[in-house]
Design a protein around this motif. Sequence first.
Motif, PDB file in Angstrom:
ATOM      1  N   ILE A 155       2.795  -7.054  -5.758  1.00 23.76           N
ATOM      2  CA  ILE A 155       2.344  -7.106  -4.289  1.00 23.76           C
ATOM      3  C   ILE A 155       1.642  -5.722  -4.042  1.00 23.76           C
ATOM      4  O   ILE A 155       1.778  -4.683  -4.462  1.00 23.76           O
ATOM      5  CB  ILE A 155       3.639  -7.370  -3.558  1.00 23.76           C
ATOM      6  CG1 ILE A 155       4.663  -6.031  -3.782  1.00 23.76           C
ATOM      7  CG2 ILE A 155       4.489  -8.489  -3.789  1.00 23.76           C
ATOM      8  CD1 ILE A 155       5.971  -5.989  -3.006  1.00 23.76           C
ATOM      9  N   ASN A 156       1.092  -5.636  -2.678  1.00 25.66           N
ATOM     10  CA  ASN A 156       0.210  -4.487  -2.236  1.00 25.66           C
ATOM     11  C   ASN A 156       0.791  -4.275  -0.712  1.00 25.66           C
ATOM     12  O   ASN A 156       0.242  -4.858  -0.149  1.00 25.66           O
ATOM     13  CB  ASN A 156      -1.362  -4.809  -2.448  1.00 25.66           C
ATOM     14  CG  ASN A 156      -1.886  -3.441  -2.120  1.00 25.66           C
ATOM     15  OD1 ASN A 156      -1.408  -2.443  -1.803  1.00 25.66           O
ATOM     16  ND2 ASN A 156      -3.161  -3.623  -2.263  1.00 25.66           N
ATOM     17  N   PRO A 157       1.803  -3.409  -0.365  1.00 27.20           N
ATOM     18  CA  PRO A 157       1.958  -3.070   0.759  1.00 27.20           C
ATOM     19  C   PRO A 157       0.812  -2.513   1.570  1.00 27.20           C
ATOM     20  O   PRO A 157       1.014  -2.501   3.008  1.00 27.20           O
ATOM     21  CB  PRO A 157       3.180  -2.044   0.583  1.00 27.20           C
ATOM     22  CG  PRO A 157       3.610  -2.187  -0.804  1.00 27.20           C
ATOM     23  CD  PRO A 157       2.501  -2.623  -1.573  1.00 27.20           C
ATOM     24  N   ALA A 158      -0.119  -2.040   1.152  1.00 27.43           N
ATOM     25  CA  ALA A 158      -1.204  -1.392   1.782  1.00 27.43           C
ATOM     26  C   ALA A 158      -2.005  -2.166   2.726  1.00 27.43           C
ATOM     27  O   ALA A 158      -2.765  -2.033   3.478  1.00 27.43           O
ATOM     28  CB  ALA A 158      -2.349  -0.616   0.758  1.00 27.43           C
ATOM     29  N   VAL A 159      -1.673  -3.384   2.381  1.00 30.38           N
ATOM     30  CA  VAL A 159      -2.347  -4.665   3.436  1.00 30.38           C
ATOM     31  C   VAL A 159      -1.846  -4.650   4.683  1.00 30.38           C
ATOM     32  O   VAL A 159      -2.603  -5.030   5.624  1.00 30.38           O
ATOM     33  CB  VAL A 159      -2.185  -6.072   2.770  1.00 30.38           C
ATOM     34  CG1 VAL A 159      -2.679  -6.237   1.641  1.00 30.38           C
ATOM     35  CG2 VAL A 159      -0.499  -6.526   2.601  1.00 30.38           C
ATOM     36  N   MET A 160      -0.538  -3.868   4.685  1.00 30.23           N
ATOM     37  CA  MET A 160      -0.126  -3.667   6.115  1.00 30.23           C
ATOM     38  C   MET A 160      -0.757  -2.337   6.982  1.00 30.23           C
ATOM     39  O   MET A 160      -0.487  -2.215   8.122  1.00 30.23           O
ATOM     40  CB  MET A 160       1.435  -3.297   6.237  1.00 30.23           C
ATOM     41  CG  MET A 160       2.182  -4.314   5.567  1.00 30.23           C
ATOM     42  SD  MET A 160       3.903  -4.413   5.687  1.00 30.23           S
ATOM     43  CE  MET A 160       4.157  -3.234   4.297  1.00 30.23           C
ATOM     44  N   VAL A 161      -1.370  -1.521   6.172  1.00 33.77           N
ATOM     45  CA  VAL A 161      -1.731  -0.179   6.767  1.00 33.77           C
ATOM     46  C   VAL A 161      -3.052  -0.153   7.212  1.00 33.77           C
ATOM     47  O   VAL A 161      -4.046  -0.472   6.747  1.00 33.77           O
ATOM     48  CB  VAL A 161      -1.761   0.880   5.526  1.00 33.77           C
ATOM     49  CG1 VAL A 161      -2.058   2.392   6.427  1.00 33.77           C
ATOM     50  CG2 VAL A 161      -0.223   0.970   5.137  1.00 33.77           C
ATOM     51  N   THR A 162      -3.343   0.186   8.754  1.00 38.12           N
ATOM     52  CA  THR A 162      -4.586   0.531   9.345  1.00 38.12           C
ATOM     53  C   THR A 162      -4.847   1.713   9.728  1.00 38.12           C
ATOM     54  O   THR A 162      -5.957   2.114  10.291  1.00 38.12           O
ATOM     55  CB  THR A 162      -4.714  -0.908  10.655  1.00 38.12           C
ATOM     56  OG1 THR A 162      -3.742  -0.440  11.319  1.00 38.12           O
ATOM     57  CG2 THR A 162      -4.626  -2.245   9.863  1.00 38.12           C
ATOM     58  N   HIS A 163      -3.855   2.438  10.157  1.00 42.16           N
ATOM     59  CA  HIS A 163      -3.891   3.785  10.527  1.00 42.16           C
ATOM     60  C   HIS A 163      -3.286   5.013   9.734  1.00 42.16           C
ATOM     61  O   HIS A 163      -2.248   4.691   9.308  1.00 42.16           O
ATOM     62  CB  HIS A 163      -3.432   3.827  12.111  1.00 42.16           C
ATOM     63  CG  HIS A 163      -4.396   3.137  13.036  1.00 42.16           C
ATOM     64  ND1 HIS A 163      -4.311   1.607  12.872  1.00 42.16           N
ATOM     65  CD2 HIS A 163      -5.212   3.504  14.106  1.00 42.16           C
ATOM     66  CE1 HIS A 163      -4.940   1.133  14.050  1.00 42.16           C
ATOM     67  NE2 HIS A 163      -5.811   2.026  14.630  1.00 42.16           N
ATOM     68  N   ILE A 164      -3.886   6.064   9.939  1.00 42.41           N
ATOM     69  CA  ILE A 164      -3.404   7.259   9.028  1.00 42.41           C
ATOM     70  C   ILE A 164      -3.122   8.283  10.193  1.00 42.41           C
ATOM     71  O   ILE A 164      -4.157   8.721  11.215  1.00 42.41           O
ATOM     72  CB  ILE A 164      -4.094   7.747   8.139  1.00 42.41           C
ATOM     73  CG1 ILE A 164      -4.221   6.804   7.105  1.00 42.41           C
ATOM     74  CG2 ILE A 164      -3.330   9.128   7.363  1.00 42.41           C
ATOM     75  CD1 ILE A 164      -2.905   6.049   6.479  1.00 42.41           C
ATOM     76  N   GLY A 165      -1.880   9.288  10.344  1.00 46.41           N
ATOM     77  CA  GLY A 165      -2.034  10.501  11.111  1.00 46.41           C
ATOM     78  C   GLY A 165      -1.051  11.339  10.584  1.00 46.41           C
ATOM     79  O   GLY A 165      -0.347  11.282   9.810  1.00 46.41           O
ATOM     80  N   GLY A 166      -0.912  12.731  11.545  1.00 45.60           N
ATOM     81  CA  GLY A 166      -0.168  13.583  11.151  1.00 45.60           C
ATOM     82  C   GLY A 166       1.120  13.753  11.955  1.00 45.60           C
ATOM     83  O   GLY A 166       0.971  13.006  12.946  1.00 45.60           O
ATOM     84  N   LEU A 167       1.921  14.570  11.837  1.00 44.49           N
ATOM     85  CA  LEU A 167       3.421  14.367  12.655  1.00 44.49           C
ATOM     86  C   LEU A 167       2.932  14.681  14.082  1.00 44.49           C
ATOM     87  O   LEU A 167       3.596  14.216  15.144  1.00 44.49           O
ATOM     88  CB  LEU A 167       4.082  15.584  12.082  1.00 44.49           C
ATOM     89  CG  LEU A 167       5.405  15.661  12.925  1.00 44.49           C
ATOM     90  CD1 LEU A 167       6.230  14.156  12.645  1.00 44.49           C
ATOM     91  CD2 LEU A 167       6.198  16.801  12.013  1.00 44.49           C
ATOM     92  N   ASP A 168       1.793  15.663  14.362  1.00 42.82           N
ATOM     93  CA  ASP A 168       1.671  15.805  15.959  1.00 42.82           C
ATOM     94  C   ASP A 168       1.259  14.603  16.487  1.00 42.82           C
ATOM     95  O   ASP A 168       1.179  14.660  17.651  1.00 42.82           O
ATOM     96  CB  ASP A 168       0.468  16.750  15.734  1.00 42.82           C
ATOM     97  CG  ASP A 168      -1.052  16.427  15.036  1.00 42.82           C
ATOM     98  OD1 ASP A 168      -0.787  15.749  13.810  1.00 42.82           O
ATOM     99  OD2 ASP A 168      -2.000  16.461  15.452  1.00 42.82           O
ATOM    100  N   SER A 169       0.804  13.622  15.980  1.00 45.56           N
ATOM    101  CA  SER A 169       0.440  12.104  16.535  1.00 45.56           C
ATOM    102  C   SER A 169       1.392  11.222  16.673  1.00 45.56           C
ATOM    103  O   SER A 169       1.356  10.219  17.176  1.00 45.56           O
ATOM    104  CB  SER A 169      -0.708  11.483  15.950  1.00 45.56           C
ATOM    105  OG  SER A 169      -0.700  11.138  14.617  1.00 45.56           O
TER     106      SER A 169
END
Length: 420
Positions: free
Chosen positions: A334-348
């Motif tokens: 399985i590839n959980p990365a299919v769920m991911v569309t955004h990346i951010g830091g703690l400030d966001s």
Amino acid sequence: MKTKALRLYGASDLRLEEFELPEIKEDEILVKVVSDSICMSTYKCAILGEKHKRVPDNVAQHPTIMGHEFAGNIIKVGKMHQDKFRPGMKFTLQPALNYKGTMWSPGYSYEFFGGDATYCIIPHEVMELGCLLEYKGKSYYEASLAEPMSCSIGAFHACYHTKMGVYHHDMGIKEGGSLAILAGAGPMGLGALTYALHSDRRPSLVTVADINEDRLARAKALFPAEEAKKDGIELYFVNTANMENPAAELKKLAGGGYDDVFSYAPVPSVVELASAVLGRDGCLNFFAGPTDPQFSAKMNFYDVHYNSTHVMGTTGGNTADMLESLELTAAGRINPAVMVTHIGGLDSAGETTLNLPKIPGGKKVIYTHIEMPLTAISDFREKGREDKRFAVLADIVEANNGLWCGKAEEYLLKEWEQTD
């Protein structure tokens, strides 16, 4: 030890603050958080504040740390747990603690324990329940996503079926049966889909229905129907937005009705559609938790009586589901990365949490030791015109079918300025 954390003070009152953690006790563990993925449950917690079942009444005086889908490194171990855990170990955890009848959980209930933080303290009950797990993989985001994946895994296991005149429950989705995922092209639906296609107990037909054509197009690209067919599974993606009779159209694909139906949105029309497409002995899993305690929808009770249809709901997975998620991910099944569309830091993290329903796409992964505005993976190339680091990230993910991956995480953690 100083930490920076996103803390809840009340309904829609989130504050990013730096403060001193107390010294750990002999039955506690100090950890460095690296990644946390933001769940829709976190949004619900944030907007409800103390009205949420898992949030203490005195949260205004003792704010809790947000975030429950996290992973990182162990820093210091109290002497009671030094036989099993050691500094330097990577960890993830099962946040659904249910300790001595409570509903307490990190990200909702604890003053010094949560994932939207640089450092936090894991309390004794987590180790007592066996919910702190050593993580032997390389990528922190995969460990963070093991928790949301475990929720869908648990839902699949919790479904049940019966035989005519026999009231014993056979647990799990019907092997070789038909399965529908409604409102299924979002992040959790795609997580369920990757599990349905690649787990040990599989259906023979899967229909993913949604009303958002962009989300469906992404799902089709990530899960080609011809690939599923090679594994003996008929896979359909259906936009029900403009159908005059969506229930009839969906049932036609399944030859009359579905054995298992998952509702991935707390919307009455979705729940009612789920009820309408059930076949004989069909199991409806109402997966998406509502914020309205009076939420209700119609269900066909004629079918409940004469066709043995039934409804249930699951919230979260258990430790076994987490371990299964980690094992299947490590094996590349399985590839959980299919769920991911955004990346951010703690400030966001705060703004992202409070506006989660308004932000399109799937899972938002927060890296707690960097500063970075929440950025869609699809925007990396454009951002790269001004910041070459984003151009490198774009090259990495485009070589990986547009998905976040371990190489991208490694580059991010190396090139973005660390806040501690």
